[in-house]
Design an enzyme around this catalytic site. Structure first.
Site, short mmCIF file in Angstrom:
data_model
loop_
_atom_site.label_atom_id
_atom_site.label_comp_id
_atom_site.label_asym_id
_atom_site.label_seq_id
_atom_site.Cartn_x
_atom_site.Cartn_y
_atom_site.Cartn_z
N SER A 128 45.27 40.82 48.95
CA SER A 128 44.98 40.84 47.53
C SER A 128 44.12 42.06 47.22
CB SER A 128 44.25 39.56 47.11
OG SER A 128 43.66 39.69 45.83
N TYR A 141 36.60 34.55 48.64
CA TYR A 141 38.01 34.94 48.71
C TYR A 141 38.14 36.41 49.07
CZ TYR A 141 42.81 35.88 47.22
OH TYR A 141 44.13 36.27 47.18
#
Length: 217
Positions: A128, A141
């Site tokens: 990501s 995250y």
């Protein structure tokens, strides 16, 4: 081989253009729950004590049935909690680390030998933009995705003189449950369908092409 959690949508791979390849088999791992998607290799990656033997068993079953592993696609992740780092509880932190980082380590450790048995083993790991552009409340995250990238690049350097090649793929904004969880007010119809990522994944797994060393976007 793919992975998914309750917060991601599967990437649907298109049929190959050529018909002269050997017959393929898609093995699915469920990384969050015990209800595996394949009776050959379904397993739970929210790790508890002793579960490393599950990976050893599954890699052994894969070798017994196919003799090798040509491609591995690790698409599993969890968003975790979008919260200040100081507010995140240890259990939530551990689960995020397990699914976003430790799962990649376990897959590499267990399946590298099978990838080496292929003429051109390929491993694709989805990441990501949060890994390189951290922001407030996304700490766990972003940190686990960044750590996964470093792990994969280190491993790729280790297998440089083998048939195995690794790629890191950033799919960008896509119509997934994880995206909906992170941005609940966003219109999903404005986002690409995950199926559109299929051809890119297939290209990164092609035995006649070496994937790029930089992150594919």
């Amino acid at each position: 081989m793919t992975g998914k959690t309750e917060t991601t949508s599967p990437v649907r791979l298109p049929p190959p253009d050529r018909t002269d390849y050997p017959r393929r088999a898609l093995i699915a791992f469920n990384l969050a729950f015990d209800r595996g998607l394949s009776n050959l290799a379904g397993c739970n990656m929210t790790f508890r004590a002793g579960e490393n033997r599950v990976f050893i068993t599954r890699s052994g079953a894969t070798k017994a049935r196919f003799g090798k592993l040509d491609a591995m696609v690790h698409a599993a992740a969890t968003l975790g909690l979008l919260t200040p780092v100081a507010h995140m509880g240890p259990k939530d932190w551990d689960r995020t680390v397990q699914l976003n980082l430790t799962a990649a380590y376990r897959l590499i450790r267990s399946f590298e030998p099978l990838l080496r048995l292929s003429d051109a083993g390929r491993a694709v790991f989805l990441t990501s933009s949060a890994a390189s552009h951290p922001r407030a409340f996304w700490g766990p995250y972003a940190a686990t995705k960044a750590a996964m990238e470093v792990l994969v690049r280190s491993w790729a350097d280790e297998v440089e003189f083998t048939p195995v090649r690794a790629a890191i793929l950033d799919p960008g904004r896509m119509r997934t449950r994880m995206r909906e969880q992170a941005f609940p007010g966003e219109d999903p119809d404005t986002l690409p369908d995950p199926a559109e990522l299929g051809p890119t994944v297939v290209d990164l797994c092609r035995p006649d092409l070496a994937p790029p060393s930089e992150t594919v976007r």
